[in-house]
Design a protein around this motif. Sequence first.
Motif, PDB file in Angstrom:
ATOM      1  N   SER A  89     -31.072   9.475  16.371  1.00  0.00           N
ATOM      2  CA  SER A  89     -29.930   9.548  15.472  1.00  0.00           C
ATOM      3  C   SER A  89     -28.639   9.365  16.248  1.00  0.00           C
ATOM      4  N   ASP A  91     -24.281   8.271  15.383  1.00  0.00           N
ATOM      5  CA  ASP A  91     -23.224   7.891  14.452  1.00  0.00           C
ATOM      6  C   ASP A  91     -22.197   6.989  15.114  1.00  0.00           C
ATOM      7  N   SER A  97     -19.122  10.846  10.489  1.00  0.00           N
ATOM      8  CA  SER A  97     -20.190  11.468  11.267  1.00  0.00           C
ATOM      9  C   SER A  97     -21.244  12.025  10.326  1.00  0.00           C
ATOM     10  N   TYR A  98     -22.357  12.438  10.894  1.00  0.00           N
ATOM     11  CA  TYR A  98     -23.406  13.036  10.077  1.00  0.00           C
ATOM     12  C   TYR A  98     -22.963  14.371   9.496  1.00  0.00           C
ATOM     13  N   ASP A  99     -22.098  15.046  10.173  1.00  0.00           N
ATOM     14  CA  ASP A  99     -21.553  16.293   9.625  1.00  0.00           C
ATOM     15  C   ASP A  99     -20.697  16.015   8.399  1.00  0.00           C
ATOM     16  N   ASP A 100     -19.905  14.948   8.480  1.00  0.00           N
ATOM     17  CA  ASP A 100     -19.097  14.583   7.308  1.00  0.00           C
ATOM     18  C   ASP A 100     -19.981  14.213   6.121  1.00  0.00           C
ATOM     19  N   ASP A 102     -23.012  15.266   5.537  1.00  0.00           N
ATOM     20  CA  ASP A 102     -23.644  16.473   5.031  1.00  0.00           C
ATOM     21  C   ASP A 102     -22.682  17.272   4.158  1.00  0.00           C
ATOM     22  N   GLU A 103     -21.409  17.340   4.559  1.00  0.00           N
ATOM     23  CA  GLU A 103     -20.419  18.043   3.743  1.00  0.00           C
ATOM     24  C   GLU A 103     -20.206  17.344   2.397  1.00  0.00           C
ATOM     25  N   GLN A 106     -23.101  18.161   0.133  1.00  0.00           N
ATOM     26  CA  GLN A 106     -23.022  19.521  -0.368  1.00  0.00           C
ATOM     27  C   GLN A 106     -21.955  19.665  -1.450  1.00  0.00           C
TER      28      GLN A 106
END
Length: 434
Positions: A89, A91, A97-100, A102-103, A106
Amino acid sequence: AIHIEHCSITTITTMKLTAFALSALLAGTAAASPGRTAFVANSSWKRTTSLASTVEAPVEEATDAKPKVQQMTRFDRIKAAYKGLKNVSTDVGLGFSYDDFDEAVQATDYAFNRNDVVKGTVVQYDNGGCTVDIGAKASAFLPVAESALIQMPGDDIEDLVELNSELNFQIISEEDENGQLLVSVRRIQYREAWDKVVANQSNDEVFEAKVVDVNRGGAICLVEGLRAFLPGSHLTGQLPTEDLVGQTLPLKFLEVNQEGNKLVVSNRRAVVEQQMSDLSRGDIINGLVKALKPYGAFVEVGGMSGLLHISQVSYDRIDDLEAVLQPGQQVKCMIIDHDKVNGRIALSTKTLEPEPGDMLRNPAKVFEMAEQTAAKYHERMEAERKAREEAAKDIVLGLGDSLDDLTSDSDDVNGDDAADPLAEVSDSLDSLLS
């Protein structure tokens, strides 16, 4: 015994001891050595056999204890060492990013409620409908009955909805045990159709619609996909028969009631409005006598009903109208008045008579010379109009001269003592009213 003692030890160890050889050896030893006779005598054949079996058993166990090991092939070694694809994985090069991501997931609301309108894509035709992707956890289903507002007999889902088309869908059910929802296109089109109908009614516009069915009271028309009732009394020029099905008629609204799902239209109002805009006083028109009444005849003119009053048939007195006109008779009439709002027309044939009373003596001559007689009539009416205008002008000028005389007389009288020039007229009116 001496023979056995001199035997080579090496030869004896290399020999395979069998049950028979061992028995023979023990028997020979007992004969040569008397001291050992008791042992041999007390030893039975079964004990000797058990000893022989005890000697052979370790050989068999040794054979089973060392099974042959099968070596692995090169393919088996590679297969055992393979751990699957490695998903690395990263980005790098992405705008987020993958965090963005995921947010964002959600924060997204995936709730689908009844009557919600969502966008979806038709992905597959199914038995009795089609599958629609609306972004839910399971694909939605569009039944054939809910696929379109306008459906003709024999239409299939392929005829109503295109594959891979993106449309608005209304959710009409809750999720079933598989998480699937039912959606509808017809209900959205139904609301949109009523919005258009209400807008057209407010503008009071003439529109066209196709007749899809007839009944005893009238006909059924399809207006923006809605079924509208056309009463037989508002149908112009024809009766509500099967021949009317498939025809396109001009219509206007009579009643629009969305709450009661009631829609009533009129063909007569639309025809009258269209034709009345082209009609004016003095026009010569062809008509058909539809009915006779004591006060006159009703003449159908281009789908409209005009009244030919008995006083407008001829300059001569008419005692029996049926002796002059008959239902179904073609006549020529002149329009002497019209009411465009209510669609009423007043007709006359006496204005077309070359000589007074010709409608009683020779109606065919009146209709044949209608245009020439009407032209002479218009010339006569124009001359009379000009004469009336001249007379009115003379009256106005005479009143002006009278007012000038009154004004000059009042100038000779000072201030408050001036006499009212209309006092005598007022006194006369008062005397009359009293």
